[in-house]
Design a protein around this motif. Sequence first.
Motif, PDB file in Angstrom:
ATOM      1  N   ASN A 177       0.818  -1.220   0.000  1.00  0.00           N
ATOM      2  CA  ASN A 177       0.000   0.000   0.000  1.00  0.00           C
ATOM      3  C   ASN A 177       0.850   1.267   0.000  1.00  0.00           C
ATOM      4  O   ASN A 177       0.363   2.338  -0.358  1.00  0.00           O
ATOM      5  CB  ASN A 177      -0.945  -0.002   1.201  1.00  0.00           C
ATOM      6  N   MET A 178       2.117   1.154   0.408  1.00  0.00           N
ATOM      7  CA  MET A 178       3.024   2.308   0.386  1.00  0.00           C
ATOM      8  C   MET A 178       3.649   2.536  -0.990  1.00  0.00           C
ATOM      9  O   MET A 178       4.199   3.602  -1.252  1.00  0.00           O
ATOM     10  CB  MET A 178       4.147   2.105   1.407  1.00  0.00           C
ATOM     11  N   SER A 179       3.605   1.540  -1.860  1.00  0.00           N
ATOM     12  CA  SER A 179       4.269   1.662  -3.158  1.00  0.00           C
ATOM     13  C   SER A 179       3.586   2.730  -4.012  1.00  0.00           C
ATOM     14  O   SER A 179       2.371   2.910  -3.941  1.00  0.00           O
ATOM     15  CB  SER A 179       4.265   0.316  -3.882  1.00  0.00           C
ATOM     16  N   PRO A 180       4.342   3.465  -4.810  1.00  0.00           N
ATOM     17  CA  PRO A 180       3.774   4.557  -5.613  1.00  0.00           C
ATOM     18  C   PRO A 180       2.573   4.174  -6.476  1.00  0.00           C
ATOM     19  O   PRO A 180       1.571   4.896  -6.488  1.00  0.00           O
ATOM     20  CB  PRO A 180       4.966   5.027  -6.455  1.00  0.00           C
ATOM     21  N   PRO A 181       2.601   3.042  -7.217  1.00  0.00           N
ATOM     22  CA  PRO A 181       1.427   2.727  -8.026  1.00  0.00           C
ATOM     23  C   PRO A 181       0.196   2.408  -7.186  1.00  0.00           C
ATOM     24  O   PRO A 181      -0.935   2.688  -7.608  1.00  0.00           O
ATOM     25  CB  PRO A 181       1.872   1.509  -8.854  1.00  0.00           C
ATOM     26  N   ALA A 182       0.393   1.842  -5.993  1.00  0.00           N
ATOM     27  CA  ALA A 182      -0.741   1.559  -5.112  1.00  0.00           C
ATOM     28  C   ALA A 182      -1.353   2.854  -4.597  1.00  0.00           C
ATOM     29  O   ALA A 182      -2.581   2.994  -4.518  1.00  0.00           O
ATOM     30  CB  ALA A 182      -0.292   0.683  -3.945  1.00  0.00           C
ATOM     31  N   VAL A 183      -0.513   3.815  -4.252  1.00  0.00           N
ATOM     32  CA  VAL A 183      -0.995   5.127  -3.804  1.00  0.00           C
ATOM     33  C   VAL A 183      -1.795   5.792  -4.921  1.00  0.00           C
ATOM     34  O   VAL A 183      -2.899   6.315  -4.703  1.00  0.00           O
ATOM     35  CB  VAL A 183       0.185   6.019  -3.373  1.00  0.00           C
ATOM     36  N   ALA A 184      -1.246   5.766  -6.131  1.00  0.00           N
ATOM     37  CA  ALA A 184      -1.936   6.387  -7.263  1.00  0.00           C
ATOM     38  C   ALA A 184      -3.258   5.689  -7.553  1.00  0.00           C
ATOM     39  O   ALA A 184      -4.297   6.348  -7.772  1.00  0.00           O
ATOM     40  CB  ALA A 184      -1.041   6.357  -8.499  1.00  0.00           C
ATOM     41  N   ALA A 185      -3.258   4.367  -7.553  1.00  0.00           N
ATOM     42  CA  ALA A 185      -4.454   3.607  -7.906  1.00  0.00           C
ATOM     43  C   ALA A 185      -5.591   3.825  -6.924  1.00  0.00           C
ATOM     44  O   ALA A 185      -6.764   3.838  -7.318  1.00  0.00           O
ATOM     45  CB  ALA A 185      -4.116   2.117  -7.993  1.00  0.00           C
ATOM     46  N   SER A 186      -5.272   4.011  -5.648  1.00  0.00           N
ATOM     47  CA  SER A 186      -6.320   4.103  -4.636  1.00  0.00           C
ATOM     48  C   SER A 186      -6.668   5.522  -4.219  1.00  0.00           C
ATOM     49  O   SER A 186      -7.758   5.757  -3.688  1.00  0.00           O
ATOM     50  CB  SER A 186      -5.917   3.296  -3.396  1.00  0.00           C
TER      51      SER A 186
END
Length: 507
Positions: free
Chosen positions: A122-131
């Motif tokens: 959840n800390m990874s950049p794509p996860a932040v962007a996606a959510s």
Amino acid sequence: MSKFFSKVFSNSFWLVLLSLLIKIPIFFTKHLQEDSFITWRVAKNLLNYGVIGFNGDERISASTTHLYVLVSAFFQMIFGEQFIYPVLIFSCILFAVGSIWLGKILFPHDVLKRGFFVLLLNMSPPAVAASCLGMEYGILFFLYSGLIYFGIFRVKKWAYFLFPILLLWTRIDTSIFLGVFFLADLFIKRKINIPFILGGIAGVISVVGFNYLYFGELVNHTITAKKIAYKNLTPNNNLDYLLYQWAYYGGLIKMHSLSTFLIFIGFLGFLGFAAFKIVKERSKTPFRTKVILIAILIFALTKITLFSFMKAYFDWYYWLPRVFLFAVILYYLLNFVPLRKRLLIPSIFVFFLGLYFFQLLQSYTIGYMEETQRVQIAKDIQRENTSIHQSILLEPAGKIPFFTGLYTYDEVGLVNKRINDEMLKDESYWWMNSVRDFEPDFVLTIVTKPGGSYYQMKPQDHRYFDDHYKFVKSYPIAEIHQNAPKVLRWIYGIRPIGKDYYLYKKR
């Protein structure tokens, strides 16, 4: 300490809450993806006019996602104008639940590793962007993970039927994911999965049927509009250009260069090494889990490669493939690196914390630019007491139409088919012909003023435009960069983002 973490991580509520707390600082950057406002306006239009469209009672599939339109309409009905943060929190919660399901597949018995996997992912950049950025990808990741967990991993027949339908109603391009995981399921079971096939067929027929019966088209209008508007977008078809684009969208470094390509190749080399170690090792990873991990990897790389080589140059298409690449890397780091947990987990955490702050700074950079330019343009137009009875011609069709409520003609034709008709009639002078035919009350141009290579005009068109429209205000991006906080000025100096805008009003 391990006992404390194990107790917290064994409770899904606390894991979701911790994942949500990680995302909250992103909200303060005011970074919201432009296209999310298209979906939100379609949802608002559904509530106000009872029609899935963008402009009053005109039916058009301006949003790429039917399911998220319905979800957004529900949140707007409950929370009114204050719906944005509730729907973002909902998206983050769904993403967190999806990551917990994925964690249960990869770490069914090790609660500590599972908890850190969820938080780090959840800390990874794509996860932040996606959510966090307003698009449908929090829901999509929830559905992807639901199919993998309840279908492939736990073999629930209802999951094989239900999730394909929901996925296809969220985005039609989820057919790539369904195809890969149908093959993965076939490889695991060695027999055809009839409920999976029926779910896919039901999803395709229901979505295509709805599009045809309601909108009079087989696919979402956004696909048709982009094919018309973007056919000459990238005349460079050289292999090196396509490979640079592949690395640009597959990785995290947003620079179109040889160094970006080489770094991405290095990352893929490490990913290949990790996948080889996972497959080769016999005791740590069950057969079913290995197949799921390889299927995740194949899906991610297939979508990145297909979309980049098909010139689908929109960053949000690649968020979830990158999330899955991070999931494979995280599994390898947590399960195969020969370090004790007390050294391994803090080391990985520090690295991912750096990635998280990288995304936080990037979101602040983009959010500041958009808040001081596009949102400011909307505020300036709003002073005219605008409504659906007035119109605007502009690009893009996100924030400004959402906040002003104006009837909208966008330069791609995503939200108004009449623009695409003009493009088909006259490829060179469609923009000026649209101004003449539609007589919008406001005209907003991007990069340049009317005339020149993009907003092409004949000599008589210049006279017409000057007679019918007056210049109101320019919004130069250089001025926004210069007035930004010091840290942002430094970033803008390295990577300038944004474009100039010019606002005109009908005389």
